[in-house]
Design an enzyme around this catalytic site. Structure first.
Site, mmCIF file in Angstrom:
data_model
loop_
_atom_site.group_PDB
_atom_site.id
_atom_site.type_symbol
_atom_site.label_atom_id
_atom_site.label_comp_id
_atom_site.label_asym_id
_atom_site.label_seq_id
_atom_site.Cartn_x
_atom_site.Cartn_y
_atom_site.Cartn_z
ATOM 1 N N SER A 1 0.837 -1.237 -0.060
ATOM 2 C CA SER A 1 -0.009 -0.023 0.057
ATOM 3 C C SER A 1 0.859 1.123 -0.014
ATOM 4 C CB SER A 1 -0.826 0.095 1.163
ATOM 5 O OG SER A 1 -0.114 0.400 2.375
ATOM 6 N N LYS A 2 0.269 2.207 -0.138
ATOM 7 C CA LYS A 2 0.881 3.641 0.043
ATOM 8 C C LYS A 2 1.971 3.665 1.121
ATOM 9 C CE LYS A 2 0.020 5.865 -3.713
ATOM 10 N NZ LYS A 2 -1.409 6.393 -4.136
ATOM 11 N N ARG A 3 1.617 3.138 2.323
ATOM 12 C CA ARG A 3 2.580 3.007 3.550
ATOM 13 C C ARG A 3 3.612 2.391 3.219
ATOM 14 N NH1 ARG A 3 2.072 -0.300 7.293
ATOM 15 N NH2 ARG A 3 0.721 -1.559 6.121
ATOM 16 N N HIS A 4 3.651 1.529 2.144
ATOM 17 C CA HIS A 4 5.249 1.203 2.043
ATOM 18 C C HIS A 4 5.942 2.081 0.778
ATOM 19 C CE1 HIS A 4 2.939 -2.513 3.218
ATOM 20 N NE2 HIS A 4 4.057 -2.609 3.992
ATOM 21 N N GLY A 5 5.782 3.345 1.255
ATOM 22 C CA GLY A 5 6.336 4.140 0.031
ATOM 23 C C GLY A 5 5.800 4.330 -1.237
#
Ligand code: GLU
Length: 456
Positions: free
Chosen positions: A237-241
């Site tokens: 997800s966006k959380r992973h960059g």
């Protein structure tokens, strides 16, 4: 029958790694079967869809070489046709008007939540025969006491009991069609034969199969690709960059590297590691797509990128990186030698750019802590000797530099490594670099001595 695949992104964000892989698999499958690969922009969500994102999708796909056939289809242009279909289903008693209010639905949702059960609409208006002058949505009449069978080309046969499915909405109260209806309508309109997409769409597929059936249409074949997970095993997800294609392009990743990486992320052909476009087209098959989620591995991607980066010829290398140095300022032969030396010996693009930067810098370079350590560990007498002997070299070539440094090592009972390391630390500020003889030659005598004196 001509195979027709499609990539159907919603333009609500930049094209990311997962989307690019879906596009790639659709592209390859179509090309392998001499078919067509179509592009549809699913822009019915007016609030979140932005032309900026559509543009990014086009650019990124072209950059990756995923060129689509025919003109781009914009889903929003087909809305009237979608509405007609909803009304047709209503007239045929295959769908119904549901008058449940938002408040009622909300309340039922809360009750389900408290009971820790998934919410499902209770089909309250399904058999109601009258009419009201009230807002309504149109819901599909799921054929109950039946089952829906999906023959997925990747997952195999998956069966669902229809009673498990909600009578989902196909037309909202503001008369806009939902994704579920639009996607079926457009896949039919575009004569799509194969839908290849992420397995997060699996439950949608059962609903869509039912819609195809209710509309009297033959459904396309479906293939669901397991999603990409991050190293920690979570959904990417966006959380992973920010894993957008654009971001990799900006970091000077090569399209061929990204394509190869995405191809192998969930698909394989024995141990073969690198595929040309032609090879990928001829070897790709849906049977080779794994059923387990693939793990995104930035290191692997970097490794593949460097494989392609090292194959670039000088012209390609310059065109990729020229904005990072002022080419006209340097002698051509010098610049060529410098770029090729660092191209060969760098472990990443940033490593390469950093190397070129310290080589061309006219200012004092930054010496890392580790490099400082190396200098400190070398005897003062040796450091002095290095400067004196290098100064004596008349013809500043890597060969003469090598001979001189080897002499110093031999005369002082040291390994060449013990002489090269402090020099490397002083002139590059790092503990790794391409061949130190070559680095010194390229730096020039004056610059080398200046850096050595300063650091020692
Ligand atoms: N627009 C959907 C998405 O971006 C894809 C729809 C589909 O592939 O059927 O997730």
């Amino acid at each position: 029958m001509t195979i027709i695949t499609r990539f159907a992104p919603s333009p609500t964000g930049l094209l990311h790694i997962g989307g690019a892989r879906t596009a790639l698999y659709n592209y390859l499958y179509a090309k392998k079967n001499n078919g067509k690969f179509k592009l549809r922009i699913e822009d019915t969500d007016r609030e979140r869809s932005k032309s900026l994102f559509s543009e990014d999708i086009f650019h990124s796909m072209k950059w990756l070489g995923l060129n689509w056939d025919h003109e781009i289809i914009y889903q929003s242009k087909n809305i009237k046709y979608h509405i007609n279909l909803a009304e047709k289903l209503l007239n045929e008693d295959k769908a119904y008007k549901c008058y449940s209010t938002i408040e009622e639905i909300e309340e039922a949702r809360n009750i389900a939540k408290k009971a820790k059960k998934p919410y499902k609409y209770d089909r309250k208006w399904r058999d109601f025969k009258g009419e009201f002058e009230k807002p309504y949505v149109i819901r599909v009449k799921i054929p109950l006491n039946d089952k829906t069978i999906l023959k997925d080309k990747i997952l195999g046969e998956v069966v669902i009991d229809n009673n498990e499915l909600e009578d989902f909405i196909i037309l909202r109260s503001d008369k806009t069609p939902t994704y579920m209806l639009s996607v079926v309508a457009d896949d039919k309109l575009m004569e799509v034969t194969d839908v290849i997409r992420g397995d997060d769409h699996l439950t949608n597929t059962f609903k869509q199969l039912i819609l195809f059936d209710l509309l009297g249409w033959k459904p396309p074949s479906f293939s669901h690709i397991p999603l990409i997970h991050s190293q920690d095993g979570n959904k990417l997800s966006k959380r992973h960059g920010d894993l957008s294609v654009k971001q990799y392009k900006e970091k000077l990743f090569l399209p061929s590297a990204l394509i190869n990486y995405l191809l192998r992320l969930g698909w394989g052909h024995g141990n073969k590691e690198f595929f040309s476009k032609e090879e990928a087209i001829s070897l790709f098959d849906l049977a080779g797509v794994g059923k387990a989620p693939a793990k995104f591995d930035e290191k692997k991607l970097n490794h593949i990128n460097m494989h392609y980066f090292k194959k670039l010829n000088l012209k390609e290398l310059l065109s990729l990186t020229s904005s990072y140095y002022k080419i006209d300022k340097y002698k051509k032969s010098f610049l060529n030698d410098l770029l090729l030396t660092f191209q060969n010996r760098s472990e990443s693009i940033s490593d390469y750019l950093l190397g070129i930067k310290y080589m061309l810098s006219k200012e004092d370079i930054k010496i890392s802590e580790k490099a400082k350590e190396v200098i400190k560990e070398t005897k003062k007498q040796i450091l002095d000797l290095i400067i004196i002997d290098l100064k004596d070299i008349k013809n500043w070539t890597s060969l003469n530099i090598e001979i001189t440094l080897k002499e110093i090592a031999k005369n002082n009972n040291l390994k060449l490594f013990n002489i090269a390391s402090p020099i490397r630390a002083a002139v590059t500020g790092k503990i790794h670099s391409p061949s130190i003889f070559k680095v010194l030659e390229l730096l020039g005598k004056e610059n080398t001595l200046k850096r050595l004196k300063k650091a020692f």
